[in-house]
Design a protein around this motif. Structure first.
Motif, PDB file in Angstrom:
ATOM      1  N   MET A   1     -12.900 -14.488   5.959  1.00 27.27           N
ATOM      2  CA  MET A   1     -13.339 -13.255   5.322  1.00 27.27           C
ATOM      3  C   MET A   1     -12.357 -12.116   5.615  1.00 27.27           C
ATOM      4  O   MET A   1     -12.130 -11.268   4.783  1.00 27.27           O
ATOM      5  N   GLU A   2     -11.767 -12.129   6.808  1.00 30.12           N
ATOM      6  CA  GLU A   2     -10.850 -11.052   7.184  1.00 30.12           C
ATOM      7  C   GLU A   2      -9.637 -10.996   6.271  1.00 30.12           C
ATOM      8  O   GLU A   2      -9.178  -9.927   5.920  1.00 30.12           O
ATOM      9  N   SER A   3      -9.124 -12.167   5.879  1.00 29.05           N
ATOM     10  CA  SER A   3      -7.917 -12.180   5.058  1.00 29.05           C
ATOM     11  C   SER A   3      -8.175 -11.532   3.695  1.00 29.05           C
ATOM     12  O   SER A   3      -7.319 -10.819   3.174  1.00 29.05           O
ATOM     13  N   SER A   4      -9.356 -11.747   3.107  1.00 28.93           N
ATOM     14  CA  SER A   4      -9.657 -11.116   1.817  1.00 28.93           C
ATOM     15  C   SER A   4      -9.815  -9.603   1.981  1.00 28.93           C
ATOM     16  O   SER A   4      -9.428  -8.840   1.103  1.00 28.93           O
ATOM     17  N   GLU A   5     -10.368  -9.165   3.122  1.00 29.08           N
ATOM     18  CA  GLU A   5     -10.491  -7.723   3.365  1.00 29.08           C
ATOM     19  C   GLU A   5      -9.118  -7.092   3.513  1.00 29.08           C
ATOM     20  O   GLU A   5      -8.856  -6.011   2.978  1.00 29.08           O
ATOM     21  N   LYS A   6      -8.216  -7.773   4.227  1.00 27.55           N
ATOM     22  CA  LYS A   6      -6.854  -7.250   4.384  1.00 27.55           C
ATOM     23  C   LYS A   6      -6.150  -7.188   3.042  1.00 27.55           C
ATOM     24  O   LYS A   6      -5.415  -6.246   2.758  1.00 27.55           O
ATOM     25  N   ARG A   7      -6.397  -8.225   2.209  1.00 28.89           N
ATOM     26  CA  ARG A   7      -5.785  -8.243   0.885  1.00 28.89           C
ATOM     27  C   ARG A   7      -6.325  -7.082   0.047  1.00 28.89           C
ATOM     28  O   ARG A   7      -5.556  -6.408  -0.647  1.00 28.89           O
ATOM     29  N   ASP A   8      -7.619  -6.837   0.127  1.00 21.62           N
ATOM     30  CA  ASP A   8      -8.216  -5.718  -0.610  1.00 21.62           C
ATOM     31  C   ASP A   8      -7.626  -4.389  -0.160  1.00 21.62           C
ATOM     32  O   ASP A   8      -7.351  -3.509  -0.974  1.00 21.62           O
ATOM     33  N   ILE A   9      -7.417  -4.245   1.148  1.00 24.08           N
ATOM     34  CA  ILE A   9      -6.827  -3.011   1.678  1.00 24.08           C
ATOM     35  C   ILE A   9      -5.408  -2.847   1.144  1.00 24.08           C
ATOM     36  O   ILE A   9      -5.017  -1.767   0.702  1.00 24.08           O
ATOM     37  N   GLN A  13      -4.043   0.183  -1.176  1.00 25.98           N
ATOM     38  CA  GLN A  13      -2.881   1.005  -0.835  1.00 25.98           C
ATOM     39  C   GLN A  13      -1.861   0.992  -1.976  1.00 25.98           C
ATOM     40  O   GLN A  13      -1.243   2.008  -2.278  1.00 25.98           O
ATOM     41  N   LEU A  14      -1.707  -0.183  -2.607  1.00 25.33           N
ATOM     42  CA  LEU A  14      -0.764  -0.309  -3.722  1.00 25.33           C
ATOM     43  C   LEU A  14      -1.200   0.589  -4.880  1.00 25.33           C
ATOM     44  O   LEU A  14      -0.372   1.304  -5.462  1.00 25.33           O
ATOM     45  N   PHE A  15      -2.503   0.570  -5.188  1.00 25.36           N
ATOM     46  CA  PHE A  15      -2.996   1.416  -6.274  1.00 25.36           C
ATOM     47  C   PHE A  15      -2.853   2.894  -5.942  1.00 25.36           C
ATOM     48  O   PHE A  15      -2.543   3.709  -6.815  1.00 25.36           O
ATOM     49  N   ILE A  16      -3.039   3.254  -4.686  1.00 19.91           N
ATOM     50  CA  ILE A  16      -2.850   4.649  -4.269  1.00 19.91           C
ATOM     51  C   ILE A  16      -1.397   5.057  -4.487  1.00 19.91           C
ATOM     52  O   ILE A  16      -1.113   6.133  -5.012  1.00 19.91           O
ATOM     53  N   LYS A  17      -0.451   4.165  -4.122  1.00 18.80           N
ATOM     54  CA  LYS A  17       0.976   4.455  -4.328  1.00 18.80           C
ATOM     55  C   LYS A  17       1.273   4.637  -5.812  1.00 18.80           C
ATOM     56  O   LYS A  17       2.003   5.548  -6.203  1.00 18.80           O
TER      57      LYS A  17
END
Length: 58
Positions: A1-9, A13-17
């Motif tokens: 589950m952690e890996s999908s959360e990191k991917r979402d983060i 961040q990419l969309f914010i950029k």
């Protein structure tokens, strides 16, 4: 589950950029627009001057 959360983060961040990039482009276009408005006003003044000069010759 952690890996999908990191991917979402990372995606977030990419969309914010991308959003920041689009805002910068928008500001640049506004500055260009202001320059074009100034050029337009200049050309209108030149046109009026030519019309006045033409009328004075007639």
């Amino acid at each position: 589950m952690e890996s999908s959360e990191k991917r979402d983060i990372k995606f977030g961040q990419l969309f914010i950029k991308f959003g920041q990039l689009f805002i910068e482009f928008g500001r640049s276009f506004i500055e260009f627009g202001r320059s074009f408005i100034e050029f337009g006003r200049l050309f209108i003044e030149f046109g009026r001057s030519f019309i006045e000069f033409g009328r004075s010759l007639i």
